[in-house]
Enzyme design. Sequence first.
Site, PDB file in Angstrom:
ATOM      1  N   LYS A 203       0.803  -1.230   0.000  1.00  0.00           N
ATOM      2  CA  LYS A 203       0.000   0.000   0.000  1.00  0.00           C
ATOM      3  C   LYS A 203       0.831   1.273   0.000  1.00  0.00           C
ATOM      4  O   LYS A 203       1.861   1.351   0.659  1.00  0.00           O
ATOM      5  CB  LYS A 203      -0.875   0.020   1.258  1.00  0.00           C
ATOM      6  CG  LYS A 203      -1.980  -1.005   1.240  1.00  0.00           C
ATOM      7  CD  LYS A 203      -2.799  -0.845   2.497  1.00  0.00           C
ATOM      8  CE  LYS A 203      -4.068  -1.677   2.447  1.00  0.00           C
ATOM      9  NZ  LYS A 203      -4.825  -1.507   3.695  1.00  0.00           N
ATOM     10  N   GLY A 361      10.747  -6.237   6.327  1.00  0.00           N
ATOM     11  CA  GLY A 361      10.545  -7.654   6.630  1.00  0.00           C
ATOM     12  C   GLY A 361      10.301  -8.491   5.393  1.00  0.00           C
ATOM     13  O   GLY A 361      10.978  -9.508   5.158  1.00  0.00           O
TER      14      GLY A 361
HETATM   15  P1  ADP Z   1       8.200  -4.745   3.590  1.00  0.00           P
HETATM   16  O1  ADP Z   1       7.793  -5.684   4.707  1.00  0.00           O
HETATM   17  O2  ADP Z   1       9.440  -5.215   2.910  1.00  0.00           O
HETATM   18  O3  ADP Z   1       8.282  -3.314   4.046  1.00  0.00           O
HETATM   19  P2  ADP Z   1       5.491  -4.487   2.655  1.00  0.00           P
HETATM   20  O4  ADP Z   1       5.008  -5.095   3.934  1.00  0.00           O
HETATM   21  O5  ADP Z   1       5.246  -3.063   2.445  1.00  0.00           O
HETATM   22  O6  ADP Z   1       7.065  -4.807   2.477  1.00  0.00           O
HETATM   23  O7  ADP Z   1       4.825  -5.221   1.422  1.00  0.00           O
HETATM   24  C1  ADP Z   1       4.892  -6.604   1.209  1.00  0.00           C
HETATM   25  C2  ADP Z   1       3.572  -7.168   0.773  1.00  0.00           C
HETATM   26  O8  ADP Z   1       3.086  -6.532  -0.398  1.00  0.00           O
HETATM   27  C3  ADP Z   1       3.707  -8.619   0.427  1.00  0.00           C
HETATM   28  O9  ADP Z   1       2.903  -9.377   1.308  1.00  0.00           O
HETATM   29  C4  ADP Z   1       3.234  -8.728  -1.014  1.00  0.00           C
HETATM   30  O10 ADP Z   1       2.465  -9.879  -1.261  1.00  0.00           O
HETATM   31  C5  ADP Z   1       2.373  -7.492  -1.134  1.00  0.00           C
HETATM   32  N1  ADP Z   1       2.200  -7.110  -2.545  1.00  0.00           N
HETATM   33  C6  ADP Z   1       3.170  -6.794  -3.430  1.00  0.00           C
HETATM   34  N2  ADP Z   1       2.654  -6.533  -4.639  1.00  0.00           N
HETATM   35  C7  ADP Z   1       1.323  -6.690  -4.540  1.00  0.00           C
HETATM   36  C8  ADP Z   1       0.219  -6.564  -5.465  1.00  0.00           C
HETATM   37  N3  ADP Z   1       0.426  -6.223  -6.729  1.00  0.00           N
HETATM   38  N4  ADP Z   1      -1.021  -6.797  -4.991  1.00  0.00           N
HETATM   39  C9  ADP Z   1      -1.206  -7.146  -3.705  1.00  0.00           C
HETATM   40  N5  ADP Z   1      -0.219  -7.277  -2.782  1.00  0.00           N
HETATM   41  C10 ADP Z   1       1.025  -7.053  -3.194  1.00  0.00           C
HETATM   42 MG    MG Z   2       5.858  -6.107   5.553  1.00  0.00          MG
END
Ligand code: ADP
Ligand code: MG
Length: 403
Positions: A203, A361
């Site tokens: 998001k 994460g």
């Molecule tokens: P981080 O933990 O590295 O900061 P985030 O928690 O912000 O990363 O985002 C990771 C999540 O985003 C993952 O669970 C992934 O499945 C989801 N995600 C990535 N691309 C999409 C998409 N196009 N539609 C839905 N979810 C997505």
């Molecule tokens: Mg995350």
Amino acid sequence: MARFRTLDDLGDDLGDVRGKVALVRVDLNVPMHDGRATDLTRIHAVAPTILELADAGAKVLLLAHFGRPKGERHSTLSLSLVQGDVERVLGREVMYISEIAGPIVAQALQIMRPGDIGLLENTRFWPGEESNDPELARAIAANGDFYVDDAFSAAHRAHASTEGLAHLLPAYAGRAMERELNALEAALGSPERPVAAVVGGAKVSTKLAVLEHLVGKVQHLIIGGGMANTFLAARGVDVGKSLCEHDLVGTVEAIMDAADNAGCTVHLPYDVVVAKEFAPNPPSVRTCNVHDVVADEMILDVGPQATEALADVLKTCRTLVWNGPLGAFETPPFEAATVALARTAAALTKEGSLVSVAGGGDTVAALHQAGVAGDFTYVSTAGGAFLEWMEGKQLPGVAALAN
Ligand code: ADP
Ligand code: MG
């Protein structure tokens, strides 16, 4: 960022540390399952600092939080539960001490010899920890001669055992903290240009501050993941039933304007991988141009052509900072773009043309899945602290260590 003092400054400041008491803030917040630690990465990360101080003859007292006891003692969150793991990783005996301040700690110090290691109780059993109560900090400091902070992951919180203590005793960054700060400085402090940032994940709303900070810092902003859908929507693309924060379209337009003004190129996918249902290898999966997504499809990954173009962008860059996967990488085949771009970044890093720093994460999990976590210049496991640093925030635990 101002320079900070490290263990290399100890001798100049304090002379021989033999017999002196080091209060060392570490991250022992290991994941537990059925009362056992399931991953000792965090203990391994702080072992060099602990051993260096012990080998120099300091009496080492470890300070750490564990879980969220909210200011009360909970036997299930006692640091005595990880004492054995700490001993195994260090290869030394470690004395568990049931307090963090006061006479019990003072008595333990009388028994300890130079080079001995003590593990104090969970700092968050005391409400003064999270409220950064100066009285608690003073009571902890009373048993120590100097303070070492090796817990970058806790540096975004101004707590008694992080920010509070650093102001009361001569304060130093431990080796893990030093590595992390140097890597972050190389990535966004005074990086070699051009700099690319990959921001992905689910998001826009969770990473607004990151995006706003980065447009003024980097030359290429690569947007992927679910948040790319909101950017595409802002550009007039119909994203079907993709995850999309339509209420943030205006905010995203403002970010793109700010990027334009700052000379930062925003890269959005122009081909995407879509499916009608979010499941492993769904029969409806296909690759298409962003303008050809139909109403009952959702975008779940960046497409292969866009991924190749992004790889070409990285080839022109000297520095990369990465937070957030490009697609729903946990579910095949939507890991392809993340894995491919991660491998490109790793290869460029190995060739010496790119400094690559990643954190978050899910990002770290994705890099492990791609088999390249070890090939990045630095991979931060610090979660919240890493994100706040990406937002350009001054971290109180780090600021307190500055010269
Ligand atoms: P981080 O933990 O590295 O900061 P985030 O928690 O912000 O990363 O985002 C990771 C999540 O985003 C993952 O669970 C992934 O499945 C989801 N995600 C990535 N691309 C999409 C998409 N196009 N539609 C839905 N979810 C997505
Ligand atoms: Mg995350």
